[in-house]
Design an enzyme around this catalytic site. Structure first.
Site, PDB file in Angstrom:
ATOM      1  N   HIS A  77      -5.197  -9.427   5.670  1.00 38.88           N
ATOM      2  CA  HIS A  77      -4.549  -8.254   6.232  1.00 38.88           C
ATOM      3  C   HIS A  77      -3.065  -8.502   6.426  1.00 38.88           C
ATOM      4  CE1 HIS A  77      -7.646  -5.314   6.914  1.00 38.88           C
ATOM      5  NE2 HIS A  77      -8.418  -6.164   7.577  1.00 38.88           N
TER       6      HIS A  77
ATOM      7  N   CYS B  30      -1.211  -5.905   2.837  1.00 36.94           N
ATOM      8  CA  CYS B  30      -0.511  -4.657   3.078  1.00 36.94           C
ATOM      9  C   CYS B  30       0.872  -4.901   3.663  1.00 36.94           C
ATOM     10  CB  CYS B  30      -1.306  -3.797   4.050  1.00 36.94           C
ATOM     11  SG  CYS B  30      -2.843  -3.228   3.347  1.00 36.94           S
TER      12      CYS B  30
END
Length: 375
Positions: A86, A139
């Protein structure tokens, strides 16, 4: 000449932020480093969260692994970092000038965030003529090396309204296929800021964590093991607190409440800001960037985008990051002999063909744009 690498893959198993392809990503990159680029197994450090025999990818352990990578480096060495997991971004603090307007972060398994400024500090430790290539399949990874020159991308000082998502969106597409695929969305693998806050609440047992209190919560939770950027932020707060209480101006509680309210108001304003970006040519060569340095960042997407967690139809056990998979396809086609610039441009083209919206980026000094990937 030494070749050394740190590979980090985090699937966040058993959490609401669970992903599927991150550990597979670093295992595939491990094979590439050994078979294509001549790295020795003993010089590759692996941090994953699905194998107890490896180092756990906590914030403290990742920072130490990166320090161990750069501290003994000598001119002529080749350093490589791959991160799959992430990513998130926090609005930069009040009064801070940031090249993207945000602190891009990677998210360790314990949520002890590592910021773009932390990565910049590590890159600056590398000696002259010792390139350190960072591939971040996560991301909001555009600009992950703070102030690095944006060679391919649209992240620097071009901000869109942020959805708050910090995700690798889970989709289906074929493995190692270059033709266009019909992509089926299997459901969001998002980690919005709200979810990060919920996970911190669960970890700390506190219910009053808000957008403006994330950094103070991280310091309270991890102390000296927290991000140097977080510790610097806390130093400013504590300095102001000490000065005000020493002069008897107000109570500690009033100061903390005032700082918290001001910080939260500022951060929420930035989160809701809408600026229409001016999309430049994909490759223009940055005009206003940092001085040449040894950092080379290949990002999975732009700072306002998400990177995809994908799998071949019917085979979730073979999940992968869209960026990592595309890189592996291109490396196979070129036998690993390709420049940083051409690799990113080819990966962009392939991802578009496969139906992904993410736009990978290249951030480095002019000296490394046309150098060979992992030179």
């Amino acid at each position: 000449m030494a070749k050394r690498a740190v590979l980090i893959g985090i699937n966040y198993v058993g959490t609401k932020a669970e992903l599927r392809g991150c550990v597979n990503d670093v295992r595939r990159m491990h094979v590439s480093l050994v078979e294509r680029y001549g790295f020795s197994d003993k010089n590759i450090k692996l941090l994953i969260d699905t194998d107890s025999s490896t180092i756990k990818p906590t914030g403290k352990n990742i920072r130490q692994a990166l320090l161990d990578l750069v501290q003994p480096a000598k001119p002529g060495d080749v350093l490589f970092v791959h991160y799959s997991g992430h990513g998130t971004r926090l609005p930069a603090e009040t009064g801070e000038d940031d090249d993207t307007g945000y602190d891009e972060c990677i998210v360790p398994s314990d949520m002890n965030l590592i910021t773009d400024d932390d990565i910049r500090d590590l890159v600056d430790m590398a000696p002259k003529d010792c390139p350190i290539t960072i591939v971040s399949d996560s991301c909001h990874s555009g600009g992950l090396i703070d102030e690095a020159k944006e060679q391919i991308g649209e992240s620097t000082k071009k901000k869109k309204k942020d959805s708050g998502e910090s995700s690798r969106t889970n989709k289906e597409t074929g493995v190692e296929e270059t033709e266009t695929k019909v992509i089926t969305d299997l459901g969001s693998r998002s980690l919005p800021i709200e979810t990060l806050i919920d996970m911190l609440k669960q970890e700390t047992g506190k219910d009053d964590i808000e957008v403006g209190k994330i950094r103070t919560t991280l310091f309270d939770l991890f102390g000296e093991d927290s991000s140097p950027k977080v510790k610097k932020f806390m130093d400013v707060i504590l300095s102001n607190l000490q000065e005000s209480t020493t002069t008897g101006q107000t109570s500690q509680g009033e100061i903390l409440e005032s700082i918290g309210n001001l910080t939260q108001e500022f951060l929420e304003q930035k989160l809701n800001a809408v600026v229409i970006p001016a999309i430049q040519e994909v490759y223009a060569g940055a005009i206003n960037g940092a001085l040449p340095d040894n950092g080379i960042l290949i990002s999975g997407c732009q700072t306002d985008q998400t990177s995809a967690d994908a799998s071949p139809p019917g085979h979730p056990e073979q999940a992968y990051g869209a960026l990592t998979n595309a890189i592996q396809i291109i490396l196979k086609e070129t036998n690993g002999k390709i420049s940083n610039k051409d690799l990113v441009l080819k990966v962009r083209k392939l991802l578009r063909k496969q139906g992904f919206e993410q736009r990978p980026g290249l951030y480095c000094s002019d000296d490394y744009v046309n150098d060979q990937f992992i030179c």
